[in-house]
Design a protein around this motif. Structure first.
Motif, mmCIF file in Angstrom:
data_model
loop_
_atom_site.group_PDB
_atom_site.id
_atom_site.type_symbol
_atom_site.label_atom_id
_atom_site.label_comp_id
_atom_site.label_asym_id
_atom_site.label_seq_id
_atom_site.Cartn_x
_atom_site.Cartn_y
_atom_site.Cartn_z
ATOM 1 N N ALA A 198 33.861 -30.344 29.782
ATOM 2 C CA ALA A 198 34.003 -31.565 30.570
ATOM 3 C C ALA A 198 33.288 -31.360 31.905
ATOM 4 N N VAL A 199 32.243 -32.124 32.135
ATOM 5 C CA VAL A 199 31.385 -31.916 33.305
ATOM 6 C C VAL A 199 31.534 -33.062 34.295
ATOM 7 N N ASP A 200 31.723 -32.707 35.567
ATOM 8 C CA ASP A 200 31.734 -33.684 36.651
ATOM 9 C C ASP A 200 30.283 -33.886 37.098
ATOM 10 N N LEU A 201 29.731 -35.062 36.871
ATOM 11 C CA LEU A 201 28.321 -35.318 37.192
ATOM 12 C C LEU A 201 28.056 -35.225 38.692
ATOM 13 N N ASN A 202 29.062 -35.528 39.515
ATOM 14 C CA ASN A 202 28.878 -35.404 40.963
ATOM 15 C C ASN A 202 28.659 -33.948 41.360
ATOM 16 N N ASP A 203 29.377 -33.030 40.698
ATOM 17 C CA ASP A 203 29.154 -31.603 40.966
ATOM 18 C C ASP A 203 27.750 -31.185 40.547
ATOM 19 N N VAL A 204 27.271 -31.727 39.447
ATOM 20 C CA VAL A 204 25.912 -31.426 38.976
ATOM 21 C C VAL A 204 24.890 -31.858 40.031
ATOM 22 N N VAL A 205 25.104 -33.051 40.601
ATOM 23 C CA VAL A 205 24.193 -33.558 41.631
ATOM 24 C C VAL A 205 24.236 -32.665 42.867
ATOM 25 N N ARG A 206 25.430 -32.288 43.294
ATOM 26 C CA ARG A 206 25.563 -31.458 44.502
ATOM 27 C C ARG A 206 24.871 -30.113 44.325
ATOM 28 N N ILE A 207 25.087 -29.474 43.188
ATOM 29 C CA ILE A 207 24.489 -28.156 42.948
ATOM 30 C C ILE A 207 22.971 -28.263 42.876
ATOM 31 N N ALA A 208 22.460 -29.265 42.167
ATOM 32 C CA ALA A 208 21.008 -29.418 42.027
ATOM 33 C C ALA A 208 20.350 -29.655 43.381
ATOM 34 N N THR A 209 20.967 -30.479 44.217
ATOM 35 C CA THR A 209 20.379 -30.749 45.535
ATOM 36 C C THR A 209 20.450 -29.523 46.439
ATOM 37 N N LYS A 210 21.483 -28.700 46.270
ATOM 38 C CA LYS A 210 21.557 -27.468 47.062
ATOM 39 C C LYS A 210 20.468 -26.492 46.650
ATOM 40 N N LEU A 211 20.241 -26.367 45.341
ATOM 41 C CA LEU A 211 19.234 -25.430 44.849
ATOM 42 C C LEU A 211 17.833 -25.809 45.313
ATOM 43 N N LEU A 243 18.396 -32.111 36.082
ATOM 44 C CA LEU A 243 18.355 -32.792 37.374
ATOM 45 C C LEU A 243 17.458 -32.058 38.366
ATOM 46 N N VAL A 244 17.486 -30.726 38.339
ATOM 47 C CA VAL A 244 16.596 -29.951 39.215
ATOM 48 C C VAL A 244 15.142 -30.270 38.889
ATOM 49 N N ASN A 245 14.827 -30.382 37.596
ATOM 50 C CA ASN A 245 13.467 -30.702 37.175
ATOM 51 C C ASN A 245 13.050 -32.077 37.700
ATOM 52 N N LEU A 246 13.942 -33.067 37.562
ATOM 53 C CA LEU A 246 13.634 -34.424 38.037
ATOM 54 C C LEU A 246 13.443 -34.445 39.552
ATOM 55 N N LEU A 247 14.325 -33.772 40.279
ATOM 56 C CA LEU A 247 14.222 -33.747 41.736
ATOM 57 C C LEU A 247 12.983 -32.997 42.192
ATOM 58 N N ASP A 248 12.646 -31.916 41.496
ATOM 59 C CA ASP A 248 11.446 -31.153 41.838
ATOM 60 C C ASP A 248 10.197 -32.003 41.647
ATOM 61 N N ASN A 249 10.143 -32.760 40.551
ATOM 62 C CA ASN A 249 9.003 -33.652 40.315
ATOM 63 C C ASN A 249 8.925 -34.727 41.389
ATOM 64 N N ALA A 250 10.085 -35.282 41.756
ATOM 65 C CA ALA A 250 10.107 -36.328 42.788
ATOM 66 C C ALA A 250 9.641 -35.786 44.133
ATOM 67 N N ALA A 251 10.133 -34.593 44.501
ATOM 68 C CA ALA A 251 9.743 -33.994 45.778
ATOM 69 C C ALA A 251 8.254 -33.680 45.806
ATOM 70 N N SER A 252 7.727 -33.173 44.682
ATOM 71 C CA SER A 252 6.292 -32.863 44.609
ATOM 72 C C SER A 252 5.460 -34.139 44.739
#
Length: 265
Positions: A198-211, A243-252
């Motif tokens: 059971a995954v909390d999507l908000n936690d996924v977002v927080r961790i990905a943005t921190k990384l 999510l890290v992949n999507l954010l990395d593409n967006a930032a690039s």
């Protein structure tokens, strides 16, 4: 169509086209000058530019290519078929370049995942050892402070001990933060087996943005608007990777646009 180079820049600012065909001699300058201005607001690798001219002087043609154009057409030998083929090829080449860039970023992220797993393993044990010792040290200092307080040995000693306890607590908080980062890196690293939970999507977002914290900050402004969501059955580590992949593409992409007004939401 655009009447001037200034019009072309305004149109590109609104939306980057799939391709641009330029006459070398413009009413308000040359294609070289326009390409120089465009390079300051976008990555020309994302915009295939074809320049047409009646002058096929080798030096001019060389400067056109050096300025970022992908192809050159001579007006004296230009047919509709030639024009269509050239533009189609320019667009396809740009799309293939974009695919290669995305693949390269994905490969870098895969390598990062492997490094993250190794780093997490190497840091976890010594961090746990340091944290245990710090907590024990804090307890000992507190006991010493209590004993000295009973003996009333003076305000200076008590002040130093109080400061030492506070500093030790700061160190404990810092090591715990390191442990949290290590845990997040381990989640990001490629898991060997699927682990559905059971995954909390908000936690996924927080961790990905921190990384990707520093990269996102350098690319634009990040706004998190998180709301209560039901948990979903998924592999937490893989969700973070996506999510890290999507954010990395967006930032690039934002960095390549060379603008400062972008926001990531």
């Amino acid at each position: 169509t655009c009447a001037t180079g200034a019009d072309a820049i305004a149109r590109v600012r609104e939306k980057v086209p799939d391709c641009m065909l330029l006459d070398y001699q413009l009413s308000d300058g040359t294609a070289l000058e326009l390409l120089d201005q465009l390079s300051k607001i976008i990555d020309l690798a994302a915009l295939p530019v074809v320049v047409a001219s009646a002058n096929d002087d080798p030096q001019i043609v060389d400067r056109i290519f050096r300025s970022g154009a992908v192809d050159f057409l001579h007006k004296g030998h230009l047919t509709a078929g030639d024009l269509c083929r050239t533009l189609r090829y320019a667009v396809e080449r740009a799309r293939n370049q974009d695919i290669r860039s995305q693949l390269a970023r994905s490969q870098r992220l895969m390598s990062l995942g492997q490094v993250a797993a190794s780093v997490a393993h190497e840091i976890n044990n010594p961090a746990a050892f340091v944290l245990t010792n710090l907590i024990a040290s804090q307890q000992l200092v507190q006991e010493l402070a209590d004993d000295l307080g009973q003996e009333r040995l003076g305000g200076r000693v008590e002040t130093l001990l109080t400061d030492l306890i506070a500093l030790t607590q700061d160190n404990i908080d810092g090591v715990r933060r390191i442990a949290t980062i290590v845990s997040e890196l381990r989640l990001f690293s490629h898991p060997k087996t699927e682990s559905v939970e059971a995954v909390d999507l908000n936690d996924v977002v927080r961790i990905a943005t921190k990384l990707l914290g520093s990269k996102l900050q350098s690319a634009g402004k990040l706004h998190l608007e998180l709301h209560t969501l039901p948990k979903v059955a998924a592999d937490r580590g893989r969700m973070i990777q996506v999510l890290v992949n999507l954010l990395d593409n967006a930032a690039s992409a934002l960095k390549e646009s060379r603008t400062s007004a972008h926001e990531i939401r």
